[in-house]
Write an enzyme that holds these catalytic residues in place. Structure first.
Site, PDB file in Angstrom:
ATOM      1  N   ASP A 305      -0.435   6.107  -1.578  1.00 50.17           N
ATOM      2  CA  ASP A 305      -0.109   4.906  -0.831  1.00 50.17           C
ATOM      3  C   ASP A 305      -0.792   3.688  -1.479  1.00 50.17           C
ATOM      4  O   ASP A 305      -1.952   3.444  -1.203  1.00 50.17           O
ATOM      5  CB  ASP A 305      -0.518   5.040   0.637  1.00 50.17           C
ATOM      6  CG  ASP A 305      -1.921   5.619   0.832  1.00 50.17           C
ATOM      7  OD1 ASP A 305      -2.503   6.212  -0.108  1.00 50.17           O
ATOM      8  OD2 ASP A 305      -2.437   5.478   1.956  1.00 50.17           O
ATOM      9  N   GLU A 489     -13.822   5.134  -6.090  1.00 47.79           N
ATOM     10  CA  GLU A 489     -12.604   5.789  -5.614  1.00 47.79           C
ATOM     11  C   GLU A 489     -11.568   5.974  -6.715  1.00 47.79           C
ATOM     12  O   GLU A 489     -10.881   6.990  -6.780  1.00 47.79           O
ATOM     13  CB  GLU A 489     -12.026   4.928  -4.484  1.00 47.79           C
ATOM     14  CG  GLU A 489     -10.718   5.413  -3.908  1.00 47.79           C
ATOM     15  CD  GLU A 489     -10.092   4.387  -2.995  1.00 47.79           C
ATOM     16  OE1 GLU A 489      -9.232   4.779  -2.200  1.00 47.79           O
ATOM     17  OE2 GLU A 489     -10.448   3.189  -3.080  1.00 47.79           O
TER      18      GLU A 489
END
Length: 536
Positions: A305, A489
């Protein structure tokens, strides 16, 4: 007057919902449901820079009292709303470090990762009424930053590092949490929040079971029941799928075979990204807003996403059509789930189950070979229901057939060649070949996809290609760690620097990067220096 009357009615309905919450399953109610007009005012007004902040807040008082206060006070404007919320909720921060914890600085990379595990570990959780958190019976590891809860597919890659560092008890406790979530909710949600319950994430649970040291018959039966529960969630749509259509997660292909897609059960803006979803739907000309919301939510279920992989126009998120795509990664993982269920049934001498799931796995493999392999282009990819052919997207998802092991040797060889030609960057594996500003596109590289590629290529004997990806990725992570002192991340694998793009700022912590990096440090021990870096 009409708008005022409508607001009053909504306030009354929200207050009634709050007062009856204890009579219903609290976990079925998201913050948008529970706080109604208060929630909408906060998200519309962007009272907090990150839409996830309010939905993770913990109420200090009963929900009914908070909603009664809102009906009485009617605070207007961001400042008044923020003051109202801060007086009645505990507002979470974005630090991965809990109060009182310290992260040692200047450690070599492997030692730094080991030091992060206790920092990212949380105790068993029993949430208070009105909180979006889901109950978890055992300790667990969070990714870090804004990601304050356990996440589904993140956890598998985190577990790899925990195993490498001898943290087997924590691996088992997280498996227990997922077994409990399946028992309580019928599936593993995207994350352990009420607002994630309408969707799952890439189904890695069977692979997590493979990491467990619990091999006795009782444990196998518990694991089998959990895997069968998860499988039932993904295949529920088989009961309602039309001859050439789709229902829930299930798609009937042109030859009658069943494959799967990503599908969120709701068609409203995501609680945690409400303002962003409303804006995207407003830009999607000629499409019902509910359709766009469903595709956005389903893109979130994919874990990607967002990515041009789901878009008609690679540069326009408003053209996403996630629910029309049959993804190669999802179906590869469900094949693994079918195979693992069959293996557990075989170990428990449940012959009918073995026959059933061996048949299901065989049928899925035949369908994947027909629809998710393009013989003329010699690549794996996703299939579009609307066009009746594979999409043009070349992405790291095409390595899942190697990772899970259903590709043949010729397909694996062609995939390795394409990976070398298109996806390998100076700092690791690209997510896709396109640069769009979306975080699951170039130039970003992600730890889970590095592991999928390295493990898959190595399985088929393409060790040099696997090593190129692994050593370049380690070089990127180490370089950024030495410059910033952080594990991130995602990374820009073109420039070997922190990654970018997406709906929120870059997060540090970071669970799956720690896990994949830790296991790769053992696989390629000579890449990263054991000397301590000089911290900035």
């Amino acid at each position: 007057m009409r708008q005022t009357g409508s607001l009053i009615r909504r306030l009354v309905l929200a207050t009634l919902a709050a007062t009856t919450l204890t009579a219903a399953r609290a976990q079925d109610v998201t913050p948008a449901d529970l706080y109604g007009p208060l929630f909408e005012a906060i998200q519309t007004g962007k009272v907090f820079p990150d839409g996830k902040t309010f939905v993770d807040a913990v109420p200090r008082r009963p929900v009914a009292e908070i909603m009664a206060d809102y009906a009485r006070d009617r605070p207007q404007g961001a400042t008044a709303l923020r003051a109202f919320v801060e007086a009645r909720f505990i507002i979470p921060g974005d630090t991965p470090v809990p109060d009182g914890a310290q992260v040692a600085q200047g450690l070599p990379l492997k030692a730094h990762i080991a030091a992060l595990w206790p920092v990212l570990t949380r105790p068993a959780l029993e949430p208070v009424e009105g909180s979006s958190a889901l109950a978890l019976p055992s300790p667990y590891v969070v990714p870090g930053g804004r990601f304050r809860e356990i996440y589904y597919w993140d956890t598998y890659f985190t577990m790899l590092g925990l195993k490498a560092d001898g943290q087997d008890a924590l691996v088992e406790s997280m498996l227990e949490n997922f077994e409990a979530l399946i028992t309580e909710h019928g599936h593993i949600p995207n994350g352990a929040r009420t607002y994630y319950l309408s969707r799952s994430q890439p189904p890695f649970f069977a692979l997590m079971v493979g990491l467990s040291e619990r091999k006795d018959a009782v444990s196998r039966r518990t694991q089998l029941a959990a895997m069968q529960g998860e499988y039932a969630f993904w295949m529920k749509g088989a009961e309602c799928v039309a001859a050439t259509g789709a229902c829930d997660h299930v798609v009937r292909m042109p030859d009658g075979a069943l494959l799967n897609r990503y599908w969120d059960a709701r068609d409203t803006p995501r609680d945690e990204s409400w303002a962003e979803d409303v804006a995207t739907a407003s830009e999607a000309e000629g499409r019902p807003a509910a359709e766009v919301y469903r595709d956005l939510r389903s893109g979130a279920e994919s874990g990607w996403d967002f990515s041009s992989r789901w878009f008609d126009d690679p540069q326009d998120i408003a053209t996403l059509h996630t629910t029309e795509i049959v993804p190669v990664d999802l179906n590869s993982l469900l094949w693994t789930l079918e195979r693992t269920i069959a293996a557990h049934c075989r170990a428990l001498a449940e012959r009918a189950c073995v026959r059933d799931f061996d048949h299901r796995a065989g049928a899925r493999k035949r369908a994947m070979n027909r629809y998710l392999w393009n013989a003329s282009e010699r690549r794996f990819g996703d299939w579009d229901r609307r066009t009746g052919r594979m999409t043009s997207s070349v992405s790291a998802a095409g390595l899942y057939p190697l990772f899970t092991g259903w590709a043949n040797r010729s397909q694996a060889r062609d995939t390795a060649r394409q990976t070398e030609a298109v996806l390998i960057a100076p700092g690791g594996l690209r997510t896709t070949a396109l640069t769009t500003g979306q975080q699951w596109d170039a130039p970003n590289g992600w730890a889970p996809l590095q592991w999928v590629a390295i493990s898959g290529l190595d399985r088929y004997g393409h060790r040099a290609t696997a090593e190129t990806i692994g050593t370049r990725w380690l070089g990127t992570v180490d370089r950024v760690y030495r410059e910033t002192g952080k594990m991130l991340e995602k990374y820009d694998v073109e420039q070997q620097r922190p990654g970018g793009g997406g709906e929120y700022p870059l997060q540090d912590g970071f669970g799956w990067t720690n896990g994949v990096t830790r296991v790769l440090l053992d696989r390629y021990p000579d890449v990263v220096s054991e000397t301590a870096p000089t911290m900035p």
